[in-house]
Structure formats: structure tokens, C-alpha cells
Design a protein around this motif. Sequence first.
Motif, PDB file in Angstrom:
ATOM      1  N   LEU A   1       1.532   8.231  -1.795  1.00 35.55           N
ATOM      2  CA  LEU A   1       1.004   9.569  -1.522  1.00 35.55           C
ATOM      3  C   LEU A   1       1.940  10.647  -2.043  1.00 35.55           C
ATOM      4  N   ASP A   2       3.240  10.443  -1.888  1.00 35.79           N
ATOM      5  CA  ASP A   2       4.206  11.420  -2.393  1.00 35.79           C
ATOM      6  C   ASP A   2       4.133  11.511  -3.921  1.00 35.79           C
ATOM      7  N   GLY A   3       3.960  10.359  -4.588  1.00 35.47           N
ATOM      8  CA  GLY A   3       3.837  10.383  -6.042  1.00 35.47           C
ATOM      9  C   GLY A   3       2.596  11.121  -6.507  1.00 35.47           C
ATOM     10  N   VAL A   4       1.491  10.944  -5.793  1.00 35.50           N
ATOM     11  CA  VAL A   4       0.254  11.643  -6.151  1.00 35.50           C
ATOM     12  C   VAL A   4       0.420  13.144  -5.983  1.00 35.50           C
TER      13      VAL A   4
ATOM     14  N   ALA B   1       2.579  14.730  -8.652  1.00 29.73           N
ATOM     15  CA  ALA B   1       1.957  14.769  -9.971  1.00 29.73           C
ATOM     16  C   ALA B   1       1.061  15.978 -10.154  1.00 29.73           C
ATOM     17  N   THR B   2       0.791  16.714  -9.067  1.00 29.62           N
ATOM     18  CA  THR B   2      -0.027  17.918  -9.168  1.00 29.62           C
ATOM     19  C   THR B   2       0.738  18.988  -9.936  1.00 29.62           C
TER      20      THR B   2
ATOM     21  N   GLN C   1       6.112  21.534  -4.044  1.00 30.81           N
ATOM     22  CA  GLN C   1       5.922  22.308  -2.818  1.00 30.81           C
ATOM     23  C   GLN C   1       4.971  21.599  -1.856  1.00 30.81           C
ATOM     24  N   LEU C   2       3.904  20.968  -2.383  1.00 31.50           N
ATOM     25  CA  LEU C   2       2.968  20.241  -1.518  1.00 31.50           C
ATOM     26  C   LEU C   2       3.657  19.063  -0.838  1.00 31.50           C
ATOM     27  N   SER C   3       4.492  18.350  -1.595  1.00 26.67           N
ATOM     28  CA  SER C   3       5.209  17.217  -1.020  1.00 26.67           C
ATOM     29  C   SER C   3       6.172  17.664   0.071  1.00 26.67           C
ATOM     30  N   ALA C   4       6.904  18.738  -0.194  1.00 24.38           N
ATOM     31  CA  ALA C   4       7.847  19.245   0.807  1.00 24.38           C
ATOM     32  C   ALA C   4       7.127  19.739   2.052  1.00 24.38           C
TER      33      ALA C   4
ATOM     34  N   PHE D   1       5.853  16.421   3.986  1.00 23.17           N
ATOM     35  CA  PHE D   1       6.892  15.559   4.542  1.00 23.17           C
ATOM     36  C   PHE D   1       8.008  16.334   5.235  1.00 23.17           C
ATOM     37  N   GLY D   2       7.890  17.647   5.303  1.00 20.84           N
ATOM     38  CA  GLY D   2       8.915  18.425   5.983  1.00 20.84           C
ATOM     39  C   GLY D   2      10.233  18.425   5.257  1.00 20.84           C
ATOM     40  N   GLY D   3      10.201  18.368   3.943  1.00 16.66           N
ATOM     41  CA  GLY D   3      11.413  18.323   3.136  1.00 16.66           C
ATOM     42  C   GLY D   3      11.278  17.251   2.078  1.00 16.66           C
TER      43      GLY D   3
END
Length: 460
Positions: free
Chosen positions: A153-156, A159-160, A166-169, A172-174
Motif C-alpha cells: 500500500l505504501d508503494g502504491v 507512486a502517485t 505526502q499521502l504516505s506520510a 502512516f503518520g510519518g
Amino acid sequence: MRGPWSNLRARVFPDHWSLLFGQIAFYSFVVVTLTGLVLMVPYQPSVEHVVYDGSYAPLHGVQMSQAMDSTMTISFELRGGLLVRQMHHWGALIMVAAILLHLLRLFFTAGFRRPRRLNWVVVFGLLIITLGACLTGTTLPDDMASGTSLAVLDGVLQATPFVGTQLSALLFGGAFPGDVITQFYPLHIIVLPALLVVLFIVSGALALRNKPAQFAGPGRTEDNVVGSPATVAVVKSVGLFCFVAGVVGLMGALATINPVWLFGPADPANTSAGVGSAWYLAFLDGALRLAPGWEAVWWGRTISFAILLPVAICTLFLALVGIYPFIEERVTRDRREHNLLERPRSNPIRTGIGVAGVVFYGTLWAAAGADTMAVQFHLSVNALIHLFQALLIIGPPVAFSITRRICLGLQQRDTKIATNGIETGRILRLPTGGYVETHRPAHLQLTSSEDSRVDTTGRR
């Protein structure tokens, strides 16, 4: 003034077996909620690390999060804990399956037409929110399998283009893995269940407000409902709830699911082997596997279409499913209210579209297990991927064409039966010496169960 909910005891409710999927979904949700409340007490939603010293010897001395440690405690040291865990998991899976079957039933029987378009939107919303609840729930044990899913999920997300980091952070809160349990736990136990409760209430209110849809048949008209009285329907519903709870309990006691002790604690540096995505999200995994490895460099940034393309296609597919009733109404310009369901053969175009969609989804779903198929059947993974890629393109139109022709053939058969009657197998000899088979009029083909149904006037 009489309202839509007045005199409920005098109402009659259709009791066709296909109408039970919605009830099964709700009763599964009740079981999941009750077991979830029990699991909330011993579970610790924390990623702070401790050294495991519980009763499962193979993991003694292994560092793991408090979430994983409390999950192990529930499974091995809390009396009945493993049973409750597995009932919670199995109940969620049954709920997803029941909602999917309910959507398919609404689609193929045209149960989404006016005045029930909102029912379709509500059921589709139930599916999306349930998938979200299942996804957040599977991450809470913080085992290796859930950690691998989160890494994908983090890789997807990353890739945006432009906003991926920013979406990953935010999620996942960081930096990954961050404190994802703190993010997901409130969603799983408060936000998403509350939304499900609201949607189930809206679905029940809509079912009571609108006239119940039923299949056409003897005694069934737009205004005359054949089925069970309200008191009998309530008794059947209680029995169905007991049956669903019993099946979930039996599966929880006999069938092991999500054995976190075999995977061990989550570790961002490692990944699990032989563990795939959950079956209800496997179509997303399959889409990622089938996407070609296309990349492009724009404004100094590398954009991977191998991730963007499958995510966009799956999102578009789900969006089309959600708004299909409105598309069909605009195309057919049919804005009448329908209280009778259609047989799938009665609308070959819609049925063909539905089967094509099932083939598209099924191909993506099956592609998620291409590696496992290759190992089990001693095949080439690349050959299987190419096969699924071809099926994804060729399969839906071929399925549409075949389904449409089958429906047209069944329509011709029904027309022949309505015109000539039903073959009896009796051969008569004519005075002229010829032979002819006798036919029985189609309207005489009644079953004893149909004769014993109750209509809206209460007559037997």
C-alpha cells in the motif's frame, strides 16, 4: 394520514431465497460487532516494542509490538480468545461475500430500478466501507502478513505523482511504517462501524418505505405481494440470525484463519512468503501483477504507469458499478417505477454486461494467485501472466457475446412454451396414421409451494 411504515403487521414480505443475502450481511455485521467488543478489552493498539514471553515457545525472546503481543495473548492465553478472534475474522469475510452476492442479485434482477436506485447506492456504500473496515482490521495484529500488505500500500501511494510522499506520510503518520495502528484503530472500531450502522439503518428504512420487489409469477403483480406475513417474516429472520451465528461459530471453532504466530511480527526489512492478499482485495493485487512495466520521466520525475494504470482502472471499474443504475436509466429513458423483478434472460444486454464485469473482476482476482498456480502446477509465471493479460482483454467481450446469445435462446424457448405449451412426453396417433406429442398449457405448471403462499389480502 397513512404513512409508508403504517400497519407493518398487516404487510406481506416476499420470501424468495435470493432476498436473504442482505439479511445475512446484517447478521454477520452483528456477530462481528459483538466479537469485536470482546476483543477490544485485551487488545493493545500500540507499536511500542516488548519481548515476547508468552506460552508460544517458538517466538520466545522475539521483539514485537504490544499490538502483536496482545494478539498472541488473546490467541493462546485468554480462554476462548482464539475462537472469538476467528469468529470475528470469518464473520467479516461472510459479510463481504453476502454484500457482493446481494449486489449481484440486485443487478441481474434489475432490483436497482426506480424507486430503488438509492438502495443500490446504499448497498454499494456498504461494500466499500466494509472493505475499508476489513483492510484496517487485518493490519491491527501487526504481524508479518499485514506488514507486507502495508508495504505494498505504501508503494502504491508513493507512486502517485507529485503528492505520493505526502499521502504516505498522512496515512502512516510519518515515514513508513510509522504508527499506522494508531491511525487505523479509531477508524476500525469507531468511524467505519458507525458508518455501517447508518447505512444499514437507511437500507432497512428504504426497504420498509418502498414496495417490496418480487419476481413475476402466479398472483404476483405490481400491487399484489406474495410471501410471508410480517409475524412469520420476523420469526424467519430470528432463525436466520441464529443460523448465521452458528455457522460463524462453527467455522471459528474448526477452521484456522490468520495464524499470526506462524508469520511472526512485522518487520519493514522483511516480507512474508506464500501469503497473498485477502480474497476481497485480490483483484487489486492481480491488477498490479498484470500491468506492463511502463515508465515515463516528466519534469524530472519518474512516473510508473505499472502502478497508476491498474489503480486507475480498478477505481474506474468500481465507479461504474456504483453509478450503473443512473447510466442505464439515462440510456433506456425508463423512469417508471418497477415493483417486479426481471429474470436475467429478459434483458440480454444488461445480463451480458454483468457477466462481462464478473469475468473482468474474476480475471484480476485469479491473476493475484499466478505465482501460487505456477508452483502448484509446475508452470511458467510469465506464461500465466501473459495468459491472464490476454483473458483480461478478450474475456469480457467474449463473455458478453456468449451470454447475450444464451439469453436470446432462452427467450425463444420461453416463447415456444407460451405458444405451444409444455411437452408432456405423451405421443398420440392421429386417425390419419401420423403421430403428435401432446402439450400442457404453461399456466398449469404450478408447484405446491406457490399454491400455499400468502398474498397481500391474507388469502391462502
